[in-house]
Design a protein around this motif. Structure first.
Motif, PDB file in Angstrom:
ATOM      1  N   UNK A  36       0.821  -1.207   0.000  1.00 61.64           N
ATOM      2  CA  UNK A  36       0.000   0.000   0.000  1.00 61.64           C
ATOM      3  C   UNK A  36       0.859   1.264   0.000  1.00 61.64           C
ATOM      4  N   UNK A  37       2.124   1.131   0.428  1.00 56.61           N
ATOM      5  CA  UNK A  37       3.022   2.289   0.435  1.00 56.61           C
ATOM      6  C   UNK A  37       3.376   2.740  -0.978  1.00 56.61           C
ATOM      7  N   UNK A  38       3.231   1.854  -1.934  1.00 53.64           N
ATOM      8  CA  UNK A  38       3.604   2.190  -3.313  1.00 53.64           C
ATOM      9  C   UNK A  38       2.389   2.278  -4.225  1.00 53.64           C
ATOM     10  N   UNK A  39       1.196   2.371  -3.640  1.00 52.27           N
ATOM     11  CA  UNK A  39      -0.022   2.341  -4.452  1.00 52.27           C
ATOM     12  C   UNK A  39      -0.828   3.633  -4.357  1.00 52.27           C
ATOM     13  N   UNK A  40      -0.133   4.752  -4.264  1.00 54.06           N
ATOM     14  CA  UNK A  40      -0.805   6.036  -4.350  1.00 54.06           C
ATOM     15  C   UNK A  40      -1.418   6.547  -3.067  1.00 54.06           C
ATOM     16  N   UNK A  41      -1.099   5.924  -1.934  1.00 60.61           N
ATOM     17  CA  UNK A  41      -1.623   6.396  -0.653  1.00 60.61           C
ATOM     18  C   UNK A  41      -0.592   7.303   0.011  1.00 60.61           C
ATOM     19  N   UNK A  42      -1.058   8.358   0.682  1.00 58.47           N
ATOM     20  CA  UNK A  42      -0.163   9.299   1.330  1.00 58.47           C
ATOM     21  C   UNK A  42       0.609   8.670   2.480  1.00 58.47           C
ATOM     22  N   UNK A  43       1.770   9.243   2.787  1.00 59.47           N
ATOM     23  CA  UNK A  43       2.635   8.689   3.830  1.00 59.47           C
ATOM     24  C   UNK A  43       1.970   8.730   5.199  1.00 59.47           C
ATOM     25  N   UNK A  44       1.301   9.836   5.509  1.00 64.35           N
ATOM     26  CA  UNK A  44       0.703   9.971   6.841  1.00 64.35           C
ATOM     27  C   UNK A  44      -0.365   8.911   7.083  1.00 64.35           C
ATOM     28  N   UNK A  45      -1.261   8.726   6.119  1.00 65.36           N
ATOM     29  CA  UNK A  45      -2.333   7.752   6.307  1.00 65.36           C
ATOM     30  C   UNK A  45      -1.786   6.332   6.252  1.00 65.36           C
ATOM     31  N   UNK A  46      -0.727   6.125   5.466  1.00 62.50           N
ATOM     32  CA  UNK A  46      -0.118   4.793   5.394  1.00 62.50           C
ATOM     33  C   UNK A  46       0.564   4.445   6.711  1.00 62.50           C
ATOM     34  N   UNK A  47       1.301   5.412   7.274  1.00 60.58           N
ATOM     35  CA  UNK A  47       1.937   5.193   8.580  1.00 60.58           C
ATOM     36  C   UNK A  47       0.876   4.911   9.642  1.00 60.58           C
ATOM     37  N   UNK A  48      -0.209   5.650   9.576  1.00 60.02           N
ATOM     38  CA  UNK A  48      -1.299   5.476  10.546  1.00 60.02           C
ATOM     39  C   UNK A  48      -1.895   4.072  10.435  1.00 60.02           C
ATOM     40  N   UNK A  49      -2.147   3.629   9.214  1.00 53.76           N
ATOM     41  CA  UNK A  49      -2.727   2.300   9.007  1.00 53.76           C
ATOM     42  C   UNK A  49      -1.773   1.210   9.479  1.00 53.76           C
ATOM     43  N   UNK A  50      -0.494   1.392   9.222  1.00 47.55           N
ATOM     44  CA  UNK A  50       0.482   0.382   9.641  1.00 47.55           C
ATOM     45  C   UNK A  50       0.563   0.300  11.162  1.00 47.55           C
ATOM     46  N   UNK A  51       0.508   1.451  11.832  1.00 52.91           N
ATOM     47  CA  UNK A  51       0.515   1.444  13.305  1.00 52.91           C
ATOM     48  C   UNK A  51      -0.715   0.722  13.848  1.00 52.91           C
ATOM     49  N   UNK A  52      -1.864   0.982  13.241  1.00 54.65           N
ATOM     50  CA  UNK A  52      -3.086   0.304  13.672  1.00 54.65           C
ATOM     51  C   UNK A  52      -2.962  -1.209  13.508  1.00 54.65           C
ATOM     52  N   UNK A  53      -2.424  -1.624  12.366  1.00 55.74           N
ATOM     53  CA  UNK A  53      -2.264  -3.055  12.105  1.00 55.74           C
ATOM     54  C   UNK A  53      -1.288  -3.684  13.093  1.00 55.74           C
ATOM     55  N   UNK A  54      -0.192  -2.984  13.386  1.00 58.48           N
ATOM     56  CA  UNK A  54       0.793  -3.503  14.346  1.00 58.48           C
ATOM     57  C   UNK A  54       0.193  -3.583  15.749  1.00 58.48           C
ATOM     58  N   UNK A  55      -0.550  -2.551  16.141  1.00 59.33           N
ATOM     59  CA  UNK A  55      -1.186  -2.546  17.462  1.00 59.33           C
ATOM     60  C   UNK A  55      -2.183  -3.697  17.586  1.00 59.33           C
ATOM     61  N   UNK A  56      -2.915  -3.953  16.506  1.00 61.70           N
ATOM     62  CA  UNK A  56      -3.887  -5.041  16.522  1.00 61.70           C
ATOM     63  C   UNK A  56      -3.190  -6.388  16.686  1.00 61.70           C
ATOM     64  N   UNK A  57      -2.075  -6.573  16.004  1.00 68.02           N
ATOM     65  CA  UNK A  57      -1.319  -7.823  16.131  1.00 68.02           C
ATOM     66  C   UNK A  57      -0.839  -8.029  17.561  1.00 68.02           C
ATOM     67  N   UNK A  58      -0.370  -6.951  18.177  1.00 65.99           N
ATOM     68  CA  UNK A  58       0.118  -7.040  19.559  1.00 65.99           C
ATOM     69  C   UNK A  58      -1.020  -7.423  20.501  1.00 65.99           C
ATOM     70  N   UNK A  59      -2.177  -6.794  20.323  1.00 64.89           N
ATOM     71  CA  UNK A  59      -3.327  -7.112  21.178  1.00 64.89           C
ATOM     72  C   UNK A  59      -3.755  -8.565  20.999  1.00 64.89           C
ATOM     73  N   UNK A  60      -3.741  -9.023  19.765  1.00 64.73           N
ATOM     74  CA  UNK A  60      -4.131 -10.406  19.497  1.00 64.73           C
ATOM     75  C   UNK A  60      -3.142 -11.391  20.105  1.00 64.73           C
ATOM     76  N   UNK A  61      -1.845 -11.052  20.059  1.00 66.99           N
ATOM     77  CA  UNK A  61      -0.822 -11.912  20.659  1.00 66.99           C
ATOM     78  C   UNK A  61      -0.987 -11.971  22.171  1.00 66.99           C
ATOM     79  N   UNK A  62      -1.322 -10.838  22.780  1.00 67.63           N
ATOM     80  CA  UNK A  62      -1.508 -10.798  24.231  1.00 67.63           C
ATOM     81  C   UNK A  62      -2.714 -11.636  24.654  1.00 67.63           C
ATOM     82  N   UNK A  63      -3.743 -11.643  23.821  1.00 69.10           N
ATOM     83  CA  UNK A  63      -4.941 -12.410  24.149  1.00 69.10           C
ATOM     84  C   UNK A  63      -4.714 -13.911  24.047  1.00 69.10           C
ATOM     85  N   UNK A  64      -3.791 -14.308  23.162  1.00 68.26           N
ATOM     86  CA  UNK A  64      -3.554 -15.740  22.955  1.00 68.26           C
ATOM     87  C   UNK A  64      -2.389 -16.276  23.773  1.00 68.26           C
ATOM     88  N   UNK A  65      -1.649 -15.377  24.436  1.00 68.27           N
ATOM     89  CA  UNK A  65      -0.478 -15.826  25.205  1.00 68.27           C
ATOM     90  C   UNK A  65      -0.883 -16.305  26.599  1.00 68.27           C
TER      91      UNK A  65
END
Length: 209
Positions: free
Chosen positions: A180-209
């Motif tokens: 998505x970083x190379x598909x015409x999306x702005x850096x700010x919104x791309x960084x924001x989406x990536x942070x959300x995705x990373x945060x979600x992964x962390x929460x999911x890992x905590x729930x399953x640990x």
């Protein structure tokens, strides 16, 4: 067609438009189901079947009654019923919900757009887009579905730079991809989406640990 059939169809038409469910049920029972399904009613200088008439007049209760009484999910126009519902200026969410509960399909491979998810981006105003996408997700829509051009709901939301919509999609299962970083999306919104995705992964890992 007999005089009485024409009269009953006219009464049925008015009942659908006015959401007069008592009269609607009464007139529906007087008519043959094939007649109701095949008849085209004049409305706004066009011709619509009974289900389309309920959609065009914005009457979700009439639509629900017709579908429960045995009317089919067939459109007399080229646009699917779901797409017609999405274009109603006021009652689109209610109409769409009734159709989804009745089993209306989400995908239309031979059409553009080819899925109700992308039809929402085409027809829904920004103020209600999230509600419609959320309702589709609740009814089994795959938020990671891509159209024939490779578009996804997340990419479209990022192109709109709608942070609230991006957050809803990711939290609901839309997958963030590095491409998505190379598909015409702005850096700010791309960084924001990536942070959300990373945060979600962390929460999911905590729930399953």
């Amino acid at each position: 067609m007999s005089f009485f059939t024409k009269r009953n169809l006219k009464k049925l038409q008015l009942a659908i438009i006015d959401a007069d469910l008592i009269t609607l049920k009464k007139q529906f029972n007087k008519l043959d189901s094939n007649t109701v399904n095949e008849h085209l009613f004049a409305f706004d200088d066009q011709q619509f079947n009974a289900v389309e008439l309920a959609i065009r007049s914005g009457q979700a209760k009439s639509l629900q009654h017709l579908l429960q009484a045995g009317c089919g999910l067939n459109a007399s126009h080229t646009e699917p019923l779901l797409y017609q519902a999405l274009q109603h200026p006021v009652q689109s969410l209610q109409l769409m919900t009734v159709l989804l509960q009745a089993g209306a399909p989400l995908a239309y491979p031979d059409m553009t757009p080819d899925h109700a998810l992308f039809a929402c981006f085409l027809f829904c105003p920004d103020t209600t887009l999230m509600l419609h996408l959320s309702r589709l997700n609740e009814n089994g829509a795959d938020l990671n579905h891509c159209d024939q051009h490779g578009e996804s709901t997340l990419r479209l939301a990022m192109q709109k730079e709608d942070k609230a919509l991006v957050q809803m999609l990711i939290n609901s299962g839309a997958t963030f991809s590095k491409t998505l970083r190379t598909e015409g999306c702005g850096k700010e919104i791309t960084d924001y989406a990536e942070r959300l995705a990373d945060d979600l992964k962390i929460r999911q890992m905590m729930l399953t640990s």
